[in-house]
Design a protein around this motif. Sequence first.
Motif: not given
Length: 604
Positions: A325-328, A281, A271-272
């Motif tokens: 990363r950061r894939r909904s 997370t 996420e981050d």
Amino acid sequence: MTIDLGFAWLTLPDGREVSLIDVPGHEGFIKNMLAGVGGIDVALLVVAADEGAMPQTREHLAILDLLQVRSGVVALTKADLVDEEWLALVSEEIATLLQPTSLAGAPIVPVSAISGQGIAALLAHLQEATARAPERPDRGRPRLPVDRVFTLAGFGTIVTGTLIDGCFRPGQEVEILPRGLKARIRALQRHRQAISVAQPGERTALNLAGIAHQEVERGDVVTLPGLLQPTTLIDVRLRLLADAPRPLSHNALVDFYCGAQVVPATVRLLEDDELLPGKSTWAQLRLHQPTVVERHDRFIVRIPSPSLTIGGGEVLDAHPRYHRRRRSEVLHHLETLALGSPEAIILTHLEQPVRRMTGTTRLQWPAYEVAELARLSNLTQPVTQQALETLLTQRRVRRVGTYWFALNVWQALSEEALRLVRDYHLQFPLRSGLSKEEWRSRLHLPPRLAMEVFETLRSEGLLTEAGSAGLLRLPEFLPTFSAEQQRQVERLIQVFRENPFMPPTRGEAEALIGGELVNALLERGELVKMGDGTILFLREAYERAVALITSYLQEHGTITVAQARDLLGTTRKYVLPLLEHMDEQRITRRVGDLRVRLPQPAGT
């Protein structure tokens, strides 16, 4: 001072026996402590009344909280060395420490080993705590994380651990992972008593035959052969302790503790770029060596320098694919695994392409049998079966033989399966169909699954076989010649008829009309190839030649190559492949330089 694990057992007032795992309290031996604490159901937290909570006490409590141990008792020892006021202060301090953890509200019992004060109360509270602890589920997948290995004269190798899930019985073959070694259970013990079956949650000693004690070490896992597979990539929900000294960065190196094993791992935050103390997370852990874990396993992470527990969490998927990363869609998938119903969890496995555990090849069409789905989802087979039946009534999954697909995956697979055959017909309109093996290979399906897919499509009238040559075609497809091709074929057949027993070779035939037309005539059966395919006979000429030779054999009993050559008015070049073909078809049999006729089934 305790520096390694100790093991004993205790009979409670109600007659039940419980196993005790004594873990080191010193902060220098947390690694050994973690090897024993992973299999416990109830915590007995020991705090000296004259010292109060020590730094290692706080770390032990944090570990119990991260492992979600919800049943426990605090033994406030050396109560005879302090006055009532001090005892009350220490008790209040401990209660405050427990409050934000999974052991909030656990009873705090002052005891003295010297005077016997509080011992009876402590036993009563332990009896209550063990009764409250949830039973270990039996999903039929036994595994025993090894926390001790030794050998006894006359017995051989003995390993001990807490049995997680499933049962073990004497005589069973077992596998030691991640080493992949095989052994057999010679005998089982619990509390030094021989038993016929080991149940989930029990401290168990396995006497193993066929393996030396030097081949097994703490952290290995004993299971049934082929049941589990080591992994080097896992999806997790990761929590960083509120008192962690600093945020955890993406790609940070940690030590991963689960069961009795410890391996270095790299943390991929999904996420981050960093995880703040006290926060949680979604993450992927890249384990630096093969490790055996299952969904819902709790774990601890520590930083190697300075050696310190910083967090932990829960395994969500033991064999995931690599996530960007950061894939909904990835985060939604992980949230479903963490919080979803059995139906939602099963569906997310059926909809997610996975990375094969033996390599990097992705399975394009995820399809599983019930047992494998149950293992992936960490559910019992009955629960998995019921969830699949529910999804089936909702038209969200499809059963194909013994396999299950998500409905959208099955629709995509069936469309692709038919498209491959349709495109083949367009590319090769004169050929009868696409070979089954090429079709299976291009779909990337294992053989048994490919058979189930074909049978389902055939039963629905969408696909059929072309003859007995293992070819697939669409039911409506029929190879047809154009007018020009038909004229070429008729000219070639006329050439074959002019010299029926000395016809053109395959190369000569292809020179006249092309290889595609010759292949089409072979598939139709209008031409018959002999031996390596160099010699071709027109079907009517072949049948006539066979009839002449068998008639000769009925009259004379045997025939030589020269006699067959003269009988047909041909040459050795043609008659020898013909006779060998008749041998292959079991019309004749060679005996030295002669051929004899074989008995034929009735009606032939």
